[in-house]
Scaffold this active site. Structure first.
Site, PDB file in Angstrom:
ATOM      1  N   GLU A 342       5.091   8.451   1.085  1.00  0.00           N
ATOM      2  CA  GLU A 342       6.094   7.670   1.450  1.00  0.00           C
ATOM      3  C   GLU A 342       6.405   6.896   2.797  1.00  0.00           C
ATOM      4  O   GLU A 342       7.950   6.635   3.106  1.00  0.00           O
ATOM      5  CB  GLU A 342       6.805   9.391   2.201  1.00  0.00           C
ATOM      6  CG  GLU A 342       6.045   9.769   3.035  1.00  0.00           C
ATOM      7  CD  GLU A 342       4.600  10.571   2.108  1.00  0.00           C
ATOM      8  OE1 GLU A 342       3.868  10.471   3.054  1.00  0.00           O
ATOM      9  OE2 GLU A 342       5.251  10.704   0.883  1.00  0.00           O
ATOM     10  N   ASP A 384      11.449 -30.723  -4.901  1.00  0.00           N
ATOM     11  CA  ASP A 384      12.072 -31.765  -5.014  1.00  0.00           C
ATOM     12  C   ASP A 384      11.226 -33.317  -4.698  1.00  0.00           C
ATOM     13  O   ASP A 384       9.943 -32.698  -3.583  1.00  0.00           O
ATOM     14  CB  ASP A 384      13.398 -31.787  -3.653  1.00  0.00           C
ATOM     15  CG  ASP A 384      14.385 -33.083  -3.945  1.00  0.00           C
ATOM     16  OD1 ASP A 384      14.569 -33.873  -4.623  1.00  0.00           O
ATOM     17  OD2 ASP A 384      15.332 -33.357  -2.538  1.00  0.00           O
ATOM     18  N   ASN A 725      -6.018  14.613  -6.040  1.00  0.00           N
ATOM     19  CA  ASN A 725      -6.458  15.669  -5.153  1.00  0.00           C
ATOM     20  C   ASN A 725      -4.989  16.869  -6.211  1.00  0.00           C
ATOM     21  O   ASN A 725      -5.571  18.248  -6.068  1.00  0.00           O
ATOM     22  CB  ASN A 725      -5.009  15.667  -3.494  1.00  0.00           C
ATOM     23  CG  ASN A 725      -6.491  15.642  -2.491  1.00  0.00           C
ATOM     24  OD1 ASN A 725      -7.219  15.311  -2.811  1.00  0.00           O
ATOM     25  ND2 ASN A 725      -5.474  15.017  -1.274  1.00  0.00           N
ATOM     26  N   ASN A 750      -1.610  15.456   4.102  1.00  0.00           N
ATOM     27  CA  ASN A 750      -0.777  13.768   3.707  1.00  0.00           C
ATOM     28  C   ASN A 750      -0.166  13.112   5.137  1.00  0.00           C
ATOM     29  O   ASN A 750      -0.621  11.809   5.264  1.00  0.00           O
ATOM     30  CB  ASN A 750       0.820  14.106   3.248  1.00  0.00           C
ATOM     31  CG  ASN A 750       1.108  13.207   1.935  1.00  0.00           C
ATOM     32  OD1 ASN A 750       0.384  12.572   1.501  1.00  0.00           O
ATOM     33  ND2 ASN A 750       2.334  13.132   2.009  1.00  0.00           N
TER      34      ASN A 750
END
Length: 915
Positions: A342, A384, A725, A750
């Site tokens: 997240e 270029d 996990n 987490n």
């Protein structure tokens, strides 16, 4: 012959023109985007053909068709045409409102997953603290991304020059016409526009009158020298005239500028209907998806698909084994959060912001943050020629006698011609003057007096000065005519040549010989002029073009836009870093081949724009794969070459600064321009260099790879450890009589793990990693997750066994001890994996993380050890661990690091990569 000008200083060895070598002659496809590009290409070709047809018409017919005359438009006509055609502006992107940018910052699949999970958790229990943890994750990630992108947008806007450009038009507000200064936006079709030196051409004009008009078209064509324009009608298209409006002598196009002369032209098209406007239509609106966008999308949906498979399995196993489906739902939601990286948007934003700050120290402004990642992934740079490989200035490279040998006398005659002319010096005149020392200039002014001048015109393509030499004995009895101009025009007026100091007749054989000398230097990419003289009696002071006869050819001047001194080194540095450089220029093939050969590029296969138009997309992909130099290409062809390289699987960068580069800048994965570029080029670019220097770009490439590497670290660390996990959760859920870990444990674990990884943008990358381009590989990430993730499960299971058998946490009454023991082991092993995955070497010994990473991971590990003993423990359903637990913990972590290093070595040998 004695030298005309006493030599004050010897020429330095570095100025010897003969030292110059002679060059050898020469993914995922977006169907909707390709269709739109094809339509825009067709539109540009249609506009070009229309303009070419107008150039073939007589001027009176053009005026009649436009409903105007030589007196200009009336006021009512101007107002009616403004209403019909609109203002004379081209399409451009609008800066989105901050609210739109804010909404975009939250438009991410991972954030969408978190929002959905938070909604379900809230529906289950509005007081669940997990709801607020998820909400905090969403807000932190989205708001940080919004802030970084808002700052970059404002920085880009500050680069735009807030100037108003005006032009002079002839309008008939009454019966008596007059000139008026108006903003360029107010020009309408049918307006008569007056042009003078320094003016920008405000629309596509058909010339009605022109005098000594030279127009700089580098922004459209890439040609470094101005083009001569006249009011002469070109032949009908059926007689072989060009259909390229840039090459039409009697057309001046929007976006070009007048370098010398004057003219009057009628505006035939304005705004979006101009040649430039048709190209600008490709630039407004959504940008094509880049390699970075595609990579993030693939990785995102890979992880989401994996989550959609694993979470229902976890839910079912826990529901059937424990019988509590509400708790099983909350637990499976927490597992989904654990599988969701997240913080990816926040980590990416922090990575990119840090990269942008670091690049700004190297005089690089980053407009689009994603471009930093693409810069690191870039394996082909299209650039270029003018101003990038060259110095963007014309210099006199050689001064040669009629046999092609260096002869200073040729330079001296050329200098007399350039010094005494009274008209506006062009770039080649200035280059001649620049080769003479100031002290020599004083000598010339003392020794010579100008008698008359025969000005340059585009029919003769030459100019002459008539000089009298003065010395101590008084004025000379002779005048010297010194003529300089186009080779064929000067040789045509010559009857003799200087041959080793002797004046000899210019026979047919000698004429062929000197013509061959000139053509040979043209083939080397040099612009060649001829110099000739004639001595006449000093019996008059007025001369005409008729006096440019029976001239004596003295020799040739050869000019070029020289390569930058460090261009070769920069190209070798880019090649050493895995970036192939391809030159895509509007300049002619001879000049392009010469410059590219001088800087070490392969010019054995040179493709022109005419060839690009003849081949289909598949053949163009094949040609682009093997060709290094594309010359004489127009804007549409440049963009098509970029698309062909992208379709062949390359991550393509484009460096350019002209209007003719804007479409290609937009198509490239990363567009690079300079602060001196035209506004539309800067608007189309993702990165702006404050110095037009490839060495600066090379530093940006390395920074991009470091940024990319740190982002990949986060994804692989998170995906592999979270997969491990979940695998452990499945095993424990199937055999334990209670939840192996509560939902709040998973969420806190987490969150702590994410905090430890926020320092990753400040980590360093191993030097070996920076040597090759890096691209997103969703398949490789999935493979990494499946093979590395289960390593942690081995030690999770050993921890289960230790807690079950050693500490007797084998009943629902002891589940808090079990869950706390696994929480601490899981958090510490997850945090240690940061150091194991960040390098392919042995961590701490062969490669050490940066100080921020060491500090953050250490702090999170210390927090994890403290938490069971803290006042927060009861609220989190934790309890203090016995001291005898910690030797088992240390042994588990050491064994985990050892096994991970062993598997890492196997993985690298098996798949040849790590990050």
């Amino acid at each position: 012959m004695n030298k005309l000008i006493p030599q004050v200083r010897p020429a330095s060895p570095g100025e010897n023109p003969s030292d110059n070598p002679t060059p050898t002659t020469p993914r995922v496809r977006d169907g909707r985007r390709e269709r739109k590009a094809a339509e825009l290409d067709a539109r540009t070709r249609e506009v070009g053909l229309h303009l070419a047809e107008l150039s073939a018409k007589p001027a009176r017919d053009v005026l009649r068709d436009l409903g105007t005359d030589t007196r200009g438009l009336r006021q009512d006509q101007v107002l009616e045409r403004l209403e019909r055609y609109g203002e004379n502006v081209v399409a451009q992107d609008r800066v989105p409102h901050w609210t739109a940018q804010l909404a975009k910052s939250f438009r991410n699949p991972f954030i969408g997953v978190l929002v959905a999970l938070a909604a379900v958790m809230y529906w289950q229990d509005p007081a669940d603290p997990g709801v607020w943890i998820l909400t905090s994750m969403v807000l932190i990630s989205g708001l940080l991304r919004f802030w970084q992108e808002l700052r970059s947008t404002r920085s880009a806007q500050a680069l735009k020059a807030l100037v108003t450009t005006s032009c002079t038009v002839l309008r008939r507000w009454s019966e008596h016409p007059g000139t008026e200064e108006i903003p360029m936006e107010q020009v309408v079709p049918g307006d008569l526009v007056k042009l003078a030196a320094g003016d920008m051409v405000p629309a596509d004009l058909r010339l009605l009158t022109a005098k000594d008009l030279m127009v700089g078209q580098a922004a459209l064509s890439g040609e470094s020298l101005p083009a001569a324009k006249s009011d002469t009608r070109i032949p009908d298209l059926g007689q072989g005239a060009t259909t390229d409006p840039v090459e039409a002598d009697n057309l001046c196009l929007m976006g070009t500028s007048v370098t010398s002369g004057t003219a009057t032209g009628v505006a035939v098209t304005t705004g979006a209907d101009t040649y430039f406007g048709s190209m600008a239509g490709a630039l407004a609106g959504d940008r094509p998806q880049t390699a970075f966008d595609l990579g993030v999308r693939r990785v995102s949906f890979l992880l989401i698909r994996f989550m959609l498979v694993m979470v229902p399995i976890v839910f079912a196993v826990n529901g059937f084994t424990k019988g509590d489906w509400d708790q099983a739902l909350l637990f499976s939601i927490s597992v989904a959060v654990g599988l969701t990286p997240e913080m990816l948007p926040m980590v990416v934003s922090a990575n990119l912001a840090r990269g942008a700050v670091a690049m700004s120290r190297h005089k690089v402004v980053v407009k689009q943050l994603n471009a930093i990642q693409n810069l690191g992934a870039m394996d082909v740079l299209c650039t270029d020629k003018t101003g990038t490989l060259t110095e963007d200035r014309i210099v006199l490279d050689r001064y040669l006698d009629a046999h092609g040998h260096e002869d200073r006398e040729v330079l001296e005659y050329a200098y007399l011609n350039a010094h005494f002319q009274t008209g506006l010096r062009n770039l080649m005149d200035q280059a001649v003057v620049d080769r003479i020392d100031e002290a020599e200039e004083v000598v010339v002014d003392r020794l010579f007096t100008m008698v008359d001048e025969i000005p340059f015109d585009f029919a003769r393509r030459r100019m002459s000065v008539v000089l009298r030499r003065d010395d101590l004995s008084g004025p000379s009895a002779e005048h010297t005519i010194v003529t300089k101009g186009a080779v064929e025009e000067v040789i045509e007026r010559c009857g003799h040549i200087m041959d080793h100091g002797e004046r000899v007749e210019l026979t047919g054989q000698l004429r062929a010989h000197v013509t061959h000398i000139s053509e040979r230097h043209n083939r080397e990419g040099l612009r060649v002029l001829a110099v000739a003289t004639r001595t006449v009696p000093a019996d008059r002071d007025t001369y005409t073009a008729a006096d440019e006869s029976d001239l004596t050819l003295v020799g040739f001047l050869a000019f070029l836009d020289p390569p930058k001194r460090d261009a070769g080194d920069a190209l070798r540095a880019l090649a050493g870093n895995g970036v192939a450089v391809k030159v895509v220029t509007g300049d002619n093939e001879l000049v392009a081949a010469r410059v590219c050969a001088d800087v070490g590029l392969d010019v054995s296969e040179l493709i022109t724009g005419a060839t690009v138009d003849l081949v289909d997309d598949a053949e163009l992909r094949r040609l682009a794969r093997t060709t290094t130099v594309f010359a004489k290409v127009n804007p549409v062809q440049k963009a098509r070459i970029v698309r062909a390289l992208k379709a062949d699987g390359h991550t393509v960068g484009f460096l350019g600064d002209g209007i003719n580069d804007a479409a290609a800048l937009r198509e490239a994965d990363v567009g690079v321009s300079v602060d001196t570029a035209v506004d539309i080029a800067k608007e189309s670019a993702d990165i702006i260099l404050l110095e037009k220097d490839l060495m600066v770009l090379e530093q940006g490439v390395l920074m991009g790879r470091q940024t990319f590497g740190n982002t990949i670290k986060y994804i692989k660390m998170t995906a592999s450890s979270n997969f491990g996990n979940v695998f452990s959760v499945l095993v424990a859920s199937a055999f334990l009589p209670f939840q192996p870990m509560l939902a709040i444990h998973l969420l806190v674990q987490n969150l702590c793990y994410d905090i430890s990884q926020l320092s990753i943008p400040w980590d360093r990358m191993d030097k070996e990693y920076l040597r090759k381009p890096r691209t997103w590989d969703a398949k490789g990430i999935g493979r990494f997750m499946i093979r590395i993730g289960p390593i942690s499960s081995v030690f999770d299971i050993t921890t289960f066994l230790v807690m079950w058998y050693v500490f007797q946490a084998n009943s629902p009454a002891q589940q808090t001890l079990f869950q706390t023991g696994w929480f601490v082991e899981g958090l510490l092993s997850q945090t240690l994996i940061v150091h194991m995955i960040r390098t392919r070497k042995i961590p701490f010994l062969q490669s050490r993380a940066s100080l921020p990473v060491l500090f953050m991971t250490g702090a999170v590990m210390a927090f994890g050890l403290w938490l069971p003993f803290s006042p927060l423990a009861p609220a989190l359903s934790m309890r203090p661990l016995p001291m005898s637990y910690f030797p088992w913990l240390i042994g588990t972590l050491l064994a985990y690091c050892t096994l991970t290093q062993v598997v890492k070595g196997w993985y690298i040998r098996r798949y040849g990569s790590w990050l």
